[in-house]
Motif scaffolding. Structure first.
Motif, mmCIF file in Angstrom:
data_model
loop_
_atom_site.group_PDB
_atom_site.id
_atom_site.type_symbol
_atom_site.label_atom_id
_atom_site.label_comp_id
_atom_site.label_asym_id
_atom_site.label_seq_id
_atom_site.Cartn_x
_atom_site.Cartn_y
_atom_site.Cartn_z
ATOM 1 N N LEU A 516 46.865 -23.657 -44.794
ATOM 2 C CA LEU A 516 47.357 -22.346 -44.385
ATOM 3 C C LEU A 516 47.470 -22.323 -42.863
ATOM 4 C CD1 LEU A 516 45.106 -20.259 -46.795
ATOM 5 C CD2 LEU A 516 47.508 -20.869 -47.119
ATOM 6 N N LEU A 517 48.445 -21.591 -42.334
ATOM 7 C CA LEU A 517 48.804 -21.773 -40.923
ATOM 8 C C LEU A 517 48.537 -20.573 -40.020
ATOM 9 C CD1 LEU A 517 52.215 -23.632 -41.438
ATOM 10 C CD2 LEU A 517 49.937 -24.623 -41.097
ATOM 11 N N THR A 518 48.354 -19.382 -40.586
ATOM 12 C CA THR A 518 48.144 -18.200 -39.749
ATOM 13 C C THR A 518 47.001 -17.354 -40.288
ATOM 14 O OG1 THR A 518 49.637 -16.739 -40.972
ATOM 15 C CG2 THR A 518 50.612 -18.116 -39.229
ATOM 16 N N LYS A 519 46.506 -16.481 -39.427
ATOM 17 C CA LYS A 519 45.441 -15.554 -39.801
ATOM 18 C C LYS A 519 45.877 -14.691 -40.979
ATOM 19 C CE LYS A 519 45.018 -11.877 -37.254
ATOM 20 N NZ LYS A 519 44.696 -10.945 -36.146
ATOM 21 N N ASN A 557 32.887 -21.069 -32.743
ATOM 22 C CA ASN A 557 32.455 -22.224 -33.535
ATOM 23 C C ASN A 557 33.255 -22.370 -34.822
ATOM 24 O OD1 ASN A 557 30.956 -24.547 -33.915
ATOM 25 N ND2 ASN A 557 29.264 -23.497 -34.921
ATOM 26 N N LEU A 558 34.570 -22.054 -34.740
ATOM 27 C CA LEU A 558 35.530 -22.281 -35.825
ATOM 28 C C LEU A 558 35.375 -21.335 -37.014
ATOM 29 C CD1 LEU A 558 35.512 -26.201 -35.927
ATOM 30 C CD2 LEU A 558 37.170 -24.723 -34.790
ATOM 31 N N VAL A 559 34.611 -20.252 -36.869
ATOM 32 C CA VAL A 559 34.343 -19.357 -37.992
ATOM 33 C C VAL A 559 34.907 -17.962 -37.729
ATOM 34 C CG1 VAL A 559 32.566 -18.304 -39.446
ATOM 35 C CG2 VAL A 559 32.239 -20.614 -38.560
ATOM 36 N N LEU A 574 31.197 -12.816 -50.823
ATOM 37 C CA LEU A 574 32.099 -13.550 -49.938
ATOM 38 C C LEU A 574 33.177 -14.292 -50.719
ATOM 39 C CD1 LEU A 574 29.437 -15.257 -47.646
ATOM 40 C CD2 LEU A 574 31.013 -13.476 -46.910
ATOM 41 N N ALA A 575 34.372 -14.334 -50.140
ATOM 42 C CA ALA A 575 35.397 -15.291 -50.553
ATOM 43 C C ALA A 575 35.582 -16.222 -49.358
ATOM 44 C CB ALA A 575 36.702 -14.590 -50.891
ATOM 45 N N ILE A 576 35.520 -17.524 -49.603
ATOM 46 C CA ILE A 576 35.474 -18.478 -48.490
ATOM 47 C C ILE A 576 36.597 -19.498 -48.602
ATOM 48 C CG2 ILE A 576 34.086 -20.233 -47.319
ATOM 49 C CD1 ILE A 576 31.608 -18.792 -48.208
ATOM 50 N N CYS A 577 37.163 -19.818 -47.435
ATOM 51 C CA CYS A 577 38.236 -20.802 -47.383
ATOM 52 C C CYS A 577 38.018 -21.718 -46.181
ATOM 53 C CB CYS A 577 39.571 -20.073 -47.266
ATOM 54 S SG CYS A 577 40.990 -21.162 -47.135
ATOM 55 N N THR A 578 38.118 -23.032 -46.403
ATOM 56 C CA THR A 578 38.154 -23.968 -45.275
ATOM 57 C C THR A 578 39.580 -24.506 -45.165
ATOM 58 O OG1 THR A 578 37.572 -25.940 -46.573
ATOM 59 C CG2 THR A 578 35.756 -24.629 -45.680
ATOM 60 N N LEU A 579 39.987 -24.853 -43.949
ATOM 61 C CA LEU A 579 41.361 -25.288 -43.697
ATOM 62 C C LEU A 579 41.409 -26.758 -43.295
ATOM 63 C CD1 LEU A 579 42.533 -22.200 -41.585
ATOM 64 C CD2 LEU A 579 42.765 -22.549 -44.056
ATOM 65 N N LYS A 580 42.548 -27.378 -43.552
ATOM 66 C CA LYS A 580 42.722 -28.778 -43.140
ATOM 67 C C LYS A 580 42.691 -28.895 -41.622
ATOM 68 C CE LYS A 580 45.488 -30.256 -47.136
ATOM 69 N NZ LYS A 580 46.802 -30.763 -47.585
ATOM 70 N N LYS A 581 43.321 -27.930 -40.953
ATOM 71 C CA LYS A 581 43.360 -27.935 -39.487
ATOM 72 C C LYS A 581 43.026 -26.538 -38.968
ATOM 73 C CE LYS A 581 46.943 -31.523 -39.092
ATOM 74 N NZ LYS A 581 48.304 -31.839 -38.563
ATOM 75 N N PRO A 582 42.412 -26.448 -37.785
ATOM 76 C CA PRO A 582 42.115 -25.122 -37.208
ATOM 77 C C PRO A 582 43.404 -24.349 -36.937
ATOM 78 C CG PRO A 582 40.921 -26.869 -36.046
ATOM 79 C CD PRO A 582 41.925 -27.545 -36.929
ATOM 80 N N ILE A 583 43.332 -23.034 -37.055
ATOM 81 C CA ILE A 583 44.466 -22.164 -36.734
ATOM 82 C C ILE A 583 44.079 -21.242 -35.583
ATOM 83 C CG2 ILE A 583 45.386 -22.208 -39.082
ATOM 84 C CD1 ILE A 583 44.141 -19.410 -39.483
#
Length: 643
Positions: A516-519, A557-559, A574-583
């Protein structure tokens, strides 16, 4: 001599007490490990000429070695004194800052070819940077105008030019009490010192109470005023705005400060400029003592503001159930803080908050409460409170929450001991001595008396024998002679950490390594998954996006921890998602998103949940572990260990 990135690497190596890996450096500087390797090679060659080197050990990391201390110190001094543009080439943010300063301080048109040449960048890169420059100028109602064969120039209200200068001319992230190095582009060091000394003497003589930040800001604005006046740029205030200023005590003080500055710096201030300085004093003064009587308080804080503060606190209690309505200390503290704030906002004056990112990260619950002030003050007072002002209000809310928590922090327990009164009393005194401000032992009893005991005001039972029967409060099994493990058990109950943190997680709402690419894309994705699983309705996503508009929920810290403005579910989870790359999340890099659903009437859970999440945010190792998880079970176990 050094690019900003290499300088950053050198600073990290100097600060490290042990070898630091390329991956750690890459995380700190927000570049790839390959970029770090290339920079390290070039930096090593440079340092060899100045008594230093970088030792690289496979599997261990990089370490700075200093062989000639004198030569290396000379090199550092040269780096610190070197103000050439070469220290700014690598990072777009630094180039934008340089362009902003150059255009704001210039009195004439600036040619784009000259700026590109100074920065050693192409015209296409410069045009990309100028897009961000224009965006920042727009925030201050300023315009970047161009003229063929002449270049570009800033156009707009003089007061807005000065606000922009004050915001971008010096370090906005830290409290800087020594302004000399930061303001040398505006005035010579000795003139800055003279301004600071004159202001300090005058506010002391006239009993005007200023914080260090306020004194710093006033000195900066004064220096900018001197610079702009010398270039024949003056603040023009409408006459109707000045009538009320001329009668204020602060105007007399401002006039005296100006007279001394005029004599010392050989500069002449028009009458409107004196009013401008007076507005600063009005916008920063405060009452030094919070223990004021009612007459003094009402004389300082206008009735409309008092009513708005009452309504704000009531709204906080209604939305977040904090029980702050009867907290008179909070009411007075907010009044004394917000009256000068109101004076500033009415004249469009900004106020830096160098702690804003720390406040959002360390006190997110209080910050959420403080955000509610924006709608109240806009409706009742006709003023807009920005994020930085919200941060100051959040500090007062945090103090009130801490004050309340302190009153409620002592927990009560019963001790059940089967080996006699002597050992029971020994256990009691050991616990009360160890946790004197946290634990009160109501009674020590035998097991057979436990059924007769009331549990109404008991938080938990401490027992030296196993108890199979269930009671309405938790039981802690310990040894009669308390060991380290026993104490850890007690401490976990005192800190409420006995709750099952997995209850906050939903396996079907954990999504790993998404592209995913945007907030907005992330929030809509998670909200849709929550809706598909029957947790929320379609209104939830809009509430989350509206809350995000008020202030971004990226905490470093990327959160990021986005959430809705109001409860949409019965339970907190909570619903949690990690991304392949930081956005990009409003200027912060984010790779782990915890979409928080706040349960109805679950304020205590929310505070606990925030505390757990902040503990993870501040643990870089834990964040790395979470990002590396490939399976949901692994992720849940890793997260739960950190909660």
């Amino acid at each position: 001599m050094l690019s900003s990135r290499k300088l950053h690497i050198l600073q990290e190596l100097m600060a490290a007490k042990r070898p630091i890996t390329g991956n750690d450096l890459a995380d700190k500087i927000h570049v790839t490990a390959r970029t770090i390797r290339n920079d390290i090679k070039e930096l090593h060659v440079i340092l060899l000429r100045y008594g230093g080197m970088i030792k690289s050990t496979r599997g261990v990391g990089y370490e700075l070695i200093i062989k000639n201390s004198k030569a290396f110190k000379g090199f550092l001094q040269e780096v610190l004194n070197n103000s050439t543009i070469n220290t700014m080439l690598d990072v777009p943010e630094d180039r934008v800052l340089y362009i902003l300063r150059k255009l704001l301080l210039a009195n004439n048109y600036q040619k784009l070819d000259d700026i590109a040449y100074e920065l050693y960048i192409s015209k296409s890169t410069l045009h990309k940077d100028l897009t961000e420059v224009k965006r920042i100028f727009n925030l201050f109602n300023l315009e970047l105008v161009s003229k063929p064969y002449y270049g570009v120039k800033v156009k707009g209200n003089e007061m807005n030019v000065r606000f922009c200068l004050a915001e971008y001319l010096f370090n906005r992230k830290e409290i800087v009490l020594d302004m000399q190095s930061q303001m040398q582009d505006v005035l010579p060091k000795d003139e800055i010192n003279r301004i600071y000394t004159i202001i300090l003497e005058e506010v002391k003589d006239n009993n005007i109470e200023l914080s260090d930040i306020a004194l710093n800001n006033l000195s900066i604005h004064f220096a900018i005023a001197c610079k702009r006046i010398r270039n024949k740029n003056y603040v023009l205030l409408p006459p109707e705005d000045l009538e009320a200023i001329y009668t204020q005590f602060e105007y007399k003080v401002a006039k005296h400060i100006v007279e001394r500055v005029e004599e010392s710096l050989q500069v002449t201030f028009p009458k409107t400029e004196i009013a401008y300085i007076a507005i600063h004093l009005l916008g920063t003064k405060k009452m030094a003592n919070i223990s004021v009587n009612r007459h003094e308080f009402e004389g300082f804080v206008e009735s409309a503001l008092r009513d708005a503060i009452k309504e704000f606190i009531m709204l906080v209690d209604e939305r977040l159930d904090l029980n702050l309505t009867e907290d008179n200390e909070l009411f007075i503290a907010l009044g004394l803080h917000l009256q000068p704030t109101l004076n500033r906002l009415r004249h469009g004056m900004n106020m830096r908050n160098p702690m804003i990112n720390e406040i959002k990260r360390k006190y997110p619950f209080a910050f959420d409460a403080a955000i509610l002030s924006r709608e109240v003050f806009r409706e009742k007072l006709g003023v807009d409170i920005d994020e930085e002002e919200v941060g100051y209000i959040a500090l007062h809310i945090s103090v009130a929450i801490f004050r309340q928590k302190k009153k409620q922090s002592i927990k009560s327990c019963l001790i059940v001991c089967a080996t006699g009164m002597g050992s029971a009393m020994l256990l009691k005194y050991r616990l009360e001595s160890k946790y004197s401000n946290q634990l009160y032992v109501v009674d020590t009893i035998n097991y057979y008396r436990l059924n007769e005991s009331s549990m109404e005001h008991i938080d938990f039972i401490i027992t030296t024998i196993p108890i199979e029967k269930e009671f309405p409060v938790p039981t802690i099994l310990v040894n009669t002679i308390l060991g380290t493990d026993d104490l850890l058990k007690v401490e976990s109950y005192l800190q409420n950490s006995y709750e099952n943190k997995v209850d906050y997680l939903r396996e079907e709402l954990i999504f790993l390594h998404k592209d995913l690419l945007t907030k907005e894309e992330v929030i809509k994705y998670l909200a849709k998954k929550m809706e598909e699983n029957g947790y929320v309705n379609h209104l939830f996503v809009n509430s989350v996006l509206e809350r995000e508009k008020l202030s971004p929920t990226s905490f470093g810290n990327l959160v990021a921890i986005p959430h809705s403005l109001e409860p949409y579910t019965k339970e907190t989870f909570l619903a949690i998602c990690t991304l392949k790359k930081p956005i990009d999340w409003e200027g912060s890099r984010v790779q782990i998103i915890c979409l928080l659903s706040i349960g109805e009437n679950k304020t205590s859970e929310l505070k606990t949940m925030y505390n757990h999440l902040i503990g993870i945010i501040e643990n870089k190792t834990k964040v790395k572990q979470l990002l590396s998880c490939e399976e949901k079970d692994e992720f849940i176990n890793t997260l739960n260990r950190g909660l």
